[in-house]
Write a protein that holds these residues in place. Structure first.
Motif, PDB file in Angstrom:
ATOM      1  N   UNK A 276      45.001 -14.060 -32.452  1.00  0.00           N
ATOM      2  CA  UNK A 276      45.456 -15.451 -32.322  1.00  0.00           C
ATOM      3  C   UNK A 276      44.315 -16.346 -31.858  1.00  0.00           C
ATOM      4  N   UNK A 277      43.535 -15.859 -30.894  1.00  0.00           N
ATOM      5  CA  UNK A 277      42.375 -16.637 -30.427  1.00  0.00           C
ATOM      6  C   UNK A 277      41.401 -16.875 -31.582  1.00  0.00           C
TER       7      UNK A 277
ATOM      8  N   UNK B 156      42.104 -17.012 -34.764  1.00  0.00           N
ATOM      9  CA  UNK B 156      42.722 -17.982 -35.687  1.00  0.00           C
ATOM     10  C   UNK B 156      42.419 -19.403 -35.233  1.00  0.00           C
ATOM     11  N   UNK B 157      42.438 -19.632 -33.917  1.00  0.00           N
ATOM     12  CA  UNK B 157      42.157 -20.968 -33.389  1.00  0.00           C
ATOM     13  C   UNK B 157      40.737 -21.403 -33.768  1.00  0.00           C
ATOM     14  N   UNK B 158      39.763 -20.533 -33.554  1.00  0.00           N
ATOM     15  CA  UNK B 158      38.385 -20.897 -33.869  1.00  0.00           C
ATOM     16  C   UNK B 158      38.226 -21.185 -35.366  1.00  0.00           C
ATOM     17  N   UNK B 159      38.842 -20.349 -36.195  1.00  0.00           N
ATOM     18  CA  UNK B 159      38.699 -20.564 -37.633  1.00  0.00           C
ATOM     19  C   UNK B 159      39.247 -21.937 -38.038  1.00  0.00           C
ATOM     20  N   UNK B 160      40.334 -22.362 -37.427  1.00  0.00           N
ATOM     21  CA  UNK B 160      41.001 -23.585 -37.856  1.00  0.00           C
ATOM     22  C   UNK B 160      40.568 -24.832 -37.097  1.00  0.00           C
TER      23      UNK B 160
ATOM     24  N   UNK C  91      39.133  -8.214 -27.516  1.00  0.00           N
ATOM     25  CA  UNK C  91      37.901  -8.353 -28.296  1.00  0.00           C
ATOM     26  C   UNK C  91      38.020  -7.671 -29.655  1.00  0.00           C
ATOM     27  N   UNK C  92      38.657  -6.507 -29.682  1.00  0.00           N
ATOM     28  CA  UNK C  92      38.804  -5.779 -30.954  1.00  0.00           C
ATOM     29  C   UNK C  92      39.637  -6.591 -31.943  1.00  0.00           C
ATOM     30  N   UNK C  93      40.745  -7.143 -31.475  1.00  0.00           N
ATOM     31  CA  UNK C  93      41.580  -7.963 -32.344  1.00  0.00           C
ATOM     32  C   UNK C  93      40.844  -9.207 -32.816  1.00  0.00           C
ATOM     33  N   UNK C  94      40.084  -9.795 -31.906  1.00  0.00           N
ATOM     34  CA  UNK C  94      39.296 -10.993 -32.207  1.00  0.00           C
ATOM     35  C   UNK C  94      38.315 -10.711 -33.348  1.00  0.00           C
ATOM     36  N   UNK C  95      37.553  -9.616 -33.221  1.00  0.00           N
ATOM     37  CA  UNK C  95      36.556  -9.280 -34.237  1.00  0.00           C
ATOM     38  C   UNK C  95      37.223  -8.888 -35.560  1.00  0.00           C
ATOM     39  N   UNK C  96      38.348  -8.202 -35.474  1.00  0.00           N
ATOM     40  CA  UNK C  96      39.005  -7.760 -36.712  1.00  0.00           C
ATOM     41  C   UNK C  96      39.451  -8.956 -37.545  1.00  0.00           C
ATOM     42  N   UNK C  97      39.906 -10.021 -36.887  1.00  0.00           N
ATOM     43  CA  UNK C  97      40.347 -11.206 -37.621  1.00  0.00           C
ATOM     44  C   UNK C  97      39.190 -11.825 -38.392  1.00  0.00           C
ATOM     45  N   UNK C  98      38.030 -11.941 -37.737  1.00  0.00           N
ATOM     46  CA  UNK C  98      36.884 -12.552 -38.405  1.00  0.00           C
ATOM     47  C   UNK C  98      36.381 -11.696 -39.563  1.00  0.00           C
ATOM     48  N   UNK C  99      36.399 -10.379 -39.383  1.00  0.00           N
ATOM     49  CA  UNK C  99      35.996  -9.507 -40.492  1.00  0.00           C
ATOM     50  C   UNK C  99      36.904  -9.716 -41.701  1.00  0.00           C
ATOM     51  N   UNK C 100      38.175  -9.927 -41.418  1.00  0.00           N
ATOM     52  CA  UNK C 100      39.166 -10.030 -42.494  1.00  0.00           C
ATOM     53  C   UNK C 100      39.233 -11.428 -43.108  1.00  0.00           C
ATOM     54  N   UNK C 101      39.160 -12.476 -42.272  1.00  0.00           N
ATOM     55  CA  UNK C 101      39.466 -13.826 -42.745  1.00  0.00           C
ATOM     56  C   UNK C 101      38.315 -14.825 -42.675  1.00  0.00           C
ATOM     57  N   UNK C 102      37.363 -14.621 -41.785  1.00  0.00           N
ATOM     58  CA  UNK C 102      36.337 -15.654 -41.587  1.00  0.00           C
ATOM     59  C   UNK C 102      34.979 -15.020 -41.314  1.00  0.00           C
TER      60      UNK C 102
ATOM     61  N   UNK D 276      40.775 -19.712 -23.669  1.00  0.00           N
ATOM     62  CA  UNK D 276      40.831 -18.899 -22.447  1.00  0.00           C
ATOM     63  C   UNK D 276      42.247 -18.442 -22.150  1.00  0.00           C
ATOM     64  N   UNK D 277      42.424 -17.995 -20.907  1.00  0.00           N
ATOM     65  CA  UNK D 277      43.683 -17.369 -20.523  1.00  0.00           C
ATOM     66  C   UNK D 277      44.275 -17.952 -19.250  1.00  0.00           C
TER      67      UNK D 277
END
Length: 345
Positions: A179-180, A182-186, A210-221, A283-284
């Motif tokens: 989700x984090x 996705x925010x940067x991409x958009x 961090x793992x989820x964050x990196x996986x999103x960029x590999x897949x979408x951005x 952030x959180x």
């Protein structure tokens, strides 16, 4: 003169949909009556205005199970953990069918040795234990020792075991990281460098963020450049120093993902360097300092734990685990996270 008939035990029984004998057993405190039935009788007595409410309340309260639950949280100077402690206390007060005493300790020393030692000590005084801890063999060993003594252990915020053998109350941190991302991409105007702050990779929640964050960029951005994570060791001072260095070393940076502890230090660094409001920053945890940072533009987006729900689910899970020790059930609860921008706080 008021001619209304004074409510009787029979009236209470009719309102509660139980027998007169059951109401008598609740009033006398004798016999076996389920706690839920006792509470129903009490509520019915209040509804009809039964004259013996004082005695009835005392009998129902005396019959409630009593539990002592311990919680080990992080440094006392961190607002987030004070908010967690407050949520636990409020949730305990709201429980109606048992009496819960909450014992909370804040730890300055977050070494595995100290956490394991305090787990064993506090667990020896409580019916169940909740803990925020990094994954480490000493911590897992302490969990196993407590469970062998029939003291259930619940991991709060961050999982201690990847296998699900230790009860966990918290978020799906893989989804949080994605989700984090996705925010940067958009929100970023164009792909660029993104910095990452992590408190300690031994906290499974941060590792999964961090793992989820990196996986999103590999897949979408894939056009974004993700810098190597910078460790803050859960320290405000270190987070400020490392963020200032990160910004100085990367003047063309587009955004900052604060995936672990130290957000107050990162916010201070963004302001001191004049970069506040010029970067996309995720952030959180919604608290006073992050609320202000959202409002003034230092933070773009905030992902937060639903603390009231976490406290309620933790206490409910502990009660179930203690009251039915032979069930060997898993009381893990994954909760939805909250999302904030300056437009919805």
């Amino acid at each position: 003169m008021d001619q209304r008939k004074r409510p009787t035990i029979k009236d209470v029984a009719i309102e509660a949909k139980v027998s007169v004998a059951t109401v008598n057993r609740v009033l006398s405190g004798s016999g076996v009556v389920r706690q839920g039935t006792r509470e129903r009788v009490r509520l019915a007595a209040e509804q009809v205005g039964f004259y013996g409410m004082g005695a009835l309340r005392s009998r129902v309260a005396a019959a409630r199970p009593r539990y002592r639950f311990g919680f080990l949280l992080h440094q006392p100077g961190r607002a987030f953990y004070h908010n967690v402690a407050s949520a636990l206390s409020l949730a305990a007060e709201a429980v109606g069918d048992c009496e819960i005493e909450v014992r909370t300790e804040f730890l300055d020393d977050l070494s595995p040795q100290n956490i394991a030692s305090r787990m064993l000590a506090l667990g020896g005084e409580c019916d169940a234990l909740g803990v925020v801890a990094a994954v480490h063999p000493l911590v897992v060993q302490a969990v196993e020792a407590l469970q062998a003594r029939n003291v259930p252990v619940f991991a709060l915020i961050s999982q201690i075991s990847a296998t699900g053998e230790i009860h966990y109350i918290g978020l799906d941190n893989w989804k949080v990281g994605r989700t984090a991302a996705w925010v940067f991409e958009h929100v970023c105007r164009e792909p660029g460098k993104l910095g990452i702050l992590v408190g300690n990779h031994r906290y499974r929640c941060q590792e999964m963020n961090e793992s989820g964050f990196r996986s999103y960029f590999r897949e979408h951005a894939p056009g974004f450049t993700l810098l190597e994570p910078v460790l803050t060791f859960e320290s405000r001072a270190i987070a400020q120093e490392m963020t200032e260095k990160l910004l100085a070393d990367n003047p063309d940076i587009s955004g900052l993902y604060i995936a672990g502890g130290g957000i107050t230090g990162a916010i201070a660094a963004l302001r001191s360097t004049g970069r506040a409001g010029k970067l996309v920053v995720v952030g959180y945890e919604l608290m006073d300092v992050t609320r202000t940072a959202l409002l003034d533009g230092t933070l773009t987006f905030l992902i937060s734990h639903p603390l009231a729900r976490i406290a309620q689910e933790a206490l409910a899970g502990m009660v179930r685990a203690v009251s039915a020790p032979n069930e060997n059930g898993n009381f893990t609860t994954i909760l939805p996270f909250e999302i904030y921008t300056r437009e919805n706080i």
